[in-house]
Design an enzyme around this catalytic site. Sequence first.
Site, PDB file in Angstrom:
ATOM      1  N   ALA A  57      13.215  16.479  48.445  1.00 31.95           N
ATOM      2  CA  ALA A  57      13.521  16.227  49.847  1.00 31.95           C
ATOM      3  C   ALA A  57      13.836  17.492  50.631  1.00 31.95           C
ATOM      4  O   ALA A  57      13.824  17.475  51.866  1.00 31.95           O
ATOM      5  CB  ALA A  57      14.689  15.253  49.945  1.00 31.95           C
ATOM      6  N   SER A  74      12.736  20.898  49.265  1.00 31.70           N
ATOM      7  CA  SER A  74      11.807  21.980  48.926  1.00 31.70           C
ATOM      8  C   SER A  74      10.731  21.454  47.992  1.00 31.70           C
ATOM      9  O   SER A  74      10.871  20.376  47.400  1.00 31.70           O
ATOM     10  CB  SER A  74      12.542  23.154  48.271  1.00 31.70           C
ATOM     11  OG  SER A  74      13.059  22.776  47.011  1.00 31.70           O
ATOM     12  N   ARG A  92       7.314  22.924  45.209  1.00 35.80           N
ATOM     13  CA  ARG A  92       6.690  24.066  44.547  1.00 35.80           C
ATOM     14  C   ARG A  92       5.457  23.592  43.797  1.00 35.80           C
ATOM     15  O   ARG A  92       5.328  22.413  43.452  1.00 35.80           O
ATOM     16  CB  ARG A  92       7.648  24.764  43.583  1.00 35.80           C
ATOM     17  CG  ARG A  92       8.206  23.888  42.469  1.00 35.80           C
ATOM     18  CD  ARG A  92       9.519  23.267  42.863  1.00 35.80           C
ATOM     19  NE  ARG A  92      10.054  22.412  41.810  1.00 35.80           N
ATOM     20  CZ  ARG A  92      10.902  22.827  40.902  1.00 35.80           C
ATOM     21  NH1 ARG A  92      11.262  24.106  40.875  1.00 35.80           N
ATOM     22  NH2 ARG A  92      11.375  21.995  40.011  1.00 35.80           N
ATOM     23  N   HIS A 118       7.326   9.280  40.638  1.00 35.14           N
ATOM     24  CA  HIS A 118       8.694   9.343  41.133  1.00 35.14           C
ATOM     25  C   HIS A 118       9.374  10.453  40.357  1.00 35.14           C
ATOM     26  O   HIS A 118       9.434  10.415  39.120  1.00 35.14           O
ATOM     27  CB  HIS A 118       9.408   8.014  40.909  1.00 35.14           C
ATOM     28  CG  HIS A 118      10.794   7.987  41.468  1.00 35.14           C
ATOM     29  ND1 HIS A 118      11.682   6.979  41.205  1.00 35.14           N
ATOM     30  CD2 HIS A 118      11.454   8.850  42.272  1.00 35.14           C
ATOM     31  CE1 HIS A 118      12.825   7.216  41.809  1.00 35.14           C
ATOM     32  NE2 HIS A 118      12.714   8.360  42.466  1.00 35.14           N
ATOM     33  N   ASP A 119       9.875  11.453  41.046  1.00 35.00           N
ATOM     34  CA  ASP A 119      10.355  12.651  40.358  1.00 35.00           C
ATOM     35  C   ASP A 119      11.405  12.336  39.296  1.00 35.00           C
ATOM     36  O   ASP A 119      11.470  13.003  38.256  1.00 35.00           O
ATOM     37  CB  ASP A 119      10.863  13.709  41.346  1.00 35.00           C
ATOM     38  CG  ASP A 119      11.833  13.165  42.378  1.00 35.00           C
ATOM     39  OD1 ASP A 119      12.332  12.030  42.219  1.00 35.00           O
ATOM     40  OD2 ASP A 119      12.085  13.878  43.376  1.00 35.00           O
ATOM     41  N   THR A 120      12.211  11.290  39.520  1.00 37.73           N
ATOM     42  CA  THR A 120      13.200  10.949  38.505  1.00 37.73           C
ATOM     43  C   THR A 120      12.541  10.429  37.234  1.00 37.73           C
ATOM     44  O   THR A 120      13.037  10.655  36.123  1.00 37.73           O
ATOM     45  CB  THR A 120      14.193   9.904  39.041  1.00 37.73           C
ATOM     46  OG1 THR A 120      14.697  10.355  40.300  1.00 37.73           O
ATOM     47  CG2 THR A 120      15.354   9.713  38.090  1.00 37.73           C
ATOM     48  N   THR A 155      19.350  16.632  44.980  1.00 36.31           N
ATOM     49  CA  THR A 155      19.750  16.162  46.303  1.00 36.31           C
ATOM     50  C   THR A 155      20.506  14.843  46.175  1.00 36.31           C
ATOM     51  O   THR A 155      21.537  14.624  46.800  1.00 36.31           O
ATOM     52  CB  THR A 155      18.511  15.974  47.193  1.00 36.31           C
ATOM     53  OG1 THR A 155      17.824  17.218  47.299  1.00 36.31           O
ATOM     54  CG2 THR A 155      18.897  15.494  48.573  1.00 36.31           C
TER      55      THR A 155
END
Length: 500
Positions: free
Chosen positions: A30, A32, A34, A256-258, A279
Amino acid sequence: MTNGTATDTAPAHAGAVSAHNVFAAIDIGASSGRVMLGRFSSASGVSLETIHRFPNGVIELDGGLHWDFDALFAEVLKGLAAAASRAQENGERIVSIGIDTWAVDYGLVNDAGQLTSVPYSYRDERSRVTVERVHAAIPPEKLYATTGLQYLQFNTIYQLAAEPKLDGVQALLIPDLIAFLLTGVRRTEATNASTTGLFDAVKGEWATEFLDALGLPRNIFPPLIQPGETVGTLLPAILEQTGLPADTTVVAVGSHDTASAVAAVPALDQDFAYISSGTWSLVGVELPQPVLTETSRKANFTNERGVDGTIRYLRNVGGLWLLSECQRAWAAEGYSQALTALLDSAAALPAGGPQINADDPRFTAPDNMPDRIRAAVRNTGAVLADRPAAVVRCIMDSLAAGYARTLADAERLTGRSTSMVHIVGGGSQNRLLCQLTADATGKPVIAGPVEATAQGNVLVQARAAGLVGGGLAELRELVAAGTELERYEPAERLVRHSAG
């Protein structure tokens, strides 16, 4: 750009991989993003190289909070081009690309493949007014009994209910939208689908009866795809802009990043709890089946899909957003002490200071965070000193206490005990937070890896390419073997206190 068609979901380049083959991970949070290159070794697991880092954040547009998606996608292309160049310099070849981002948000794409509006951010308030209307059509108890999803007013189901018109468009969750722009293929990856409030937690498919109840088109989302399946190959225009090989594929990961982060938790046993700390803080346990009881709903736990069909049974707890927003406010006032010095000053303060409820919705939107935290402390009848160290200590104490409460609830609701807590993500570098968490939970804390999300992303790609076999246990063994972890033991006095 046009809509694509289904593609073969066999492992990308299986049987044709070598030590010169690498994987690109697009990992966007949310604040940044990369693009990284992941190199896999059966002896040392995944090594990561950050190729391109870029900021991300909300913009105010027409009175609402949106994501600057055009700028975001331009940075993704810039990162992929840099990754292609780097790989070529090293005599390497990028086999595939995996994408993970935050959950719930989406872009609306028409039949011509065009975004019809700038995607909203979950921090926008527009869905607040739709909650009652959604619950009038589908009672919260029924919603939870099917989806198992924690109530958050920004869940996709409430956002879609706020849309004025959905005819002739599809909602592509942010990682699926990026994949579509790269390949022309529309799919919804399952781990992110499970955060929408429109996904059946038991059947693992769309809850079409809820779409009907809300008057949403049944094709509002593209078909589902599982982590490890191939989305498609890159469009000619993308190949031209990035210089990537023509047969580079986009492979679905835990988008989903988690989900990607939990896949890379370096646990060697099953009795672990995890905290994906960034975050937001995602605090929970891994289960084979969802918990859909009314008691679980009232405790506001969520059942989200993980890699290999696992269930991430967790609750969203406030996160390091509180700290980063405080730093932003202090910098605007001319105070810019380094984070390490701030944390050292906070650690030197005595225990037992004031705390807040880090989950309070008043902390969701960007604003003057130090003032809001002090106001929340005043509401408890306590007083918080103005100096930054006191505010930072309040945040750290409050997060650790929130973690401990959540883990105790998870154990009670699932009937299983945990012997240790794994903290992954950016928060694993925060020594004060890790120690306070060990103290508050009375359990050892294992910190690392910092880049768990990217590691999980690359490991799923490597498995799809045939470089590694097995399930999550085998992937996690590779992470544990190749990561320098730090262990925090709980303070004895706090363990005794919590025990009796």
